[in-house]
Scaffold this motif. Sequence first.
Motif: not given
Length: 343
Positions: A241-242, A244-246, A248-249, A252
């Motif tokens: 999860a971490i 995947a969040l990285r 996406r950031l 963006r």
Amino acid sequence: MRTEQNLTRLDRVFARLDREPERPAHIDVPKMSRHRVALLVATLAFYLAIVWLVVVTSWLVRFDWQVMFFRPYQQWPEIHAFLDYYVVLGQRGPTAVMVAAWLGWRSWRQHTLRPLLTLGASLLLLNITVGAAKLGMGRLGPHYATTIGSNEMGLGGDIFPSGHTANAVVTWGILAYLASTPRARRWLSAVSAVVSLGVGLTTVYLGTHWLSDVVLGWAAGLLVLLALPWCEPLIARAEVAIFALRDRLRERRSGTFPVPAAPVAVAVPVTAGAAATRDEAAAPRETAASARPPRAPVYLAPGPHTTRSERTPVTPVGSRRPPHSDRLPRGATTSTARPLTGG
């Protein structure tokens, strides 16, 4: 002439570390085996036995008082200064920073967050279990004891079990838990056991803990290390999860988003006969199109543009209305078109 470079031990260590520029393909993750479950159950039984011996004010409590009256810090005052610094190896803040720095470097080298997440999970379990036991039993320490020979339970204290000892077992034992080879795991297990044993006995020497506090702290820290394999699936999901969040950031921040692929035109094979028939059918259409004269655009007038007042009305062909010879064309005066009569 051939010369060989003599590498020091530190150079060989860094050369070995440089062979890990990417995430290992197979990370040895400890599993909850039967041997580990048996150790966990035995340690839990030992933990409960120590608590019971203190609650019923048994021989263990009397031994605690004998050690306290012995006052080790007065028997060997020459090591007092050294042990004041050595006990820091059991404090949660400094030890967590040191171990986190090492595990953070390992995480960066191996491109994995498992070492840091495992450390965080172990410290969370330690704070919950040991903190709840401290507050629940409320035992006072040797310096604040009120009645000689009593267990000092339920009086608002927070020293049972020993937090320094349990933290030393978990913080230094996590290095052995995360070791990549069995040999390194054995050596680090021995080192962490010696360090945690020394930290626990140091607190007894300084008079901040009863001996039973230290024994229960060893058991509490060992319980956390033995239960860590149950947290491995949660640690793996948190790592995914971490990451995947990285990602996406990063997308963006850079302003690039995934674009759907354009449809690809598929070439359909055409036979020679079908191609000839298609060319023959298209030839008459091309000849007829070339024979037509170019047509003027609809929105352009064919002649010079005149105002509406200057245009001559045109009688439609086949109109039933007879012509009027006595009508004057527009623009003519009445003096020239019709003679005036006197009257």
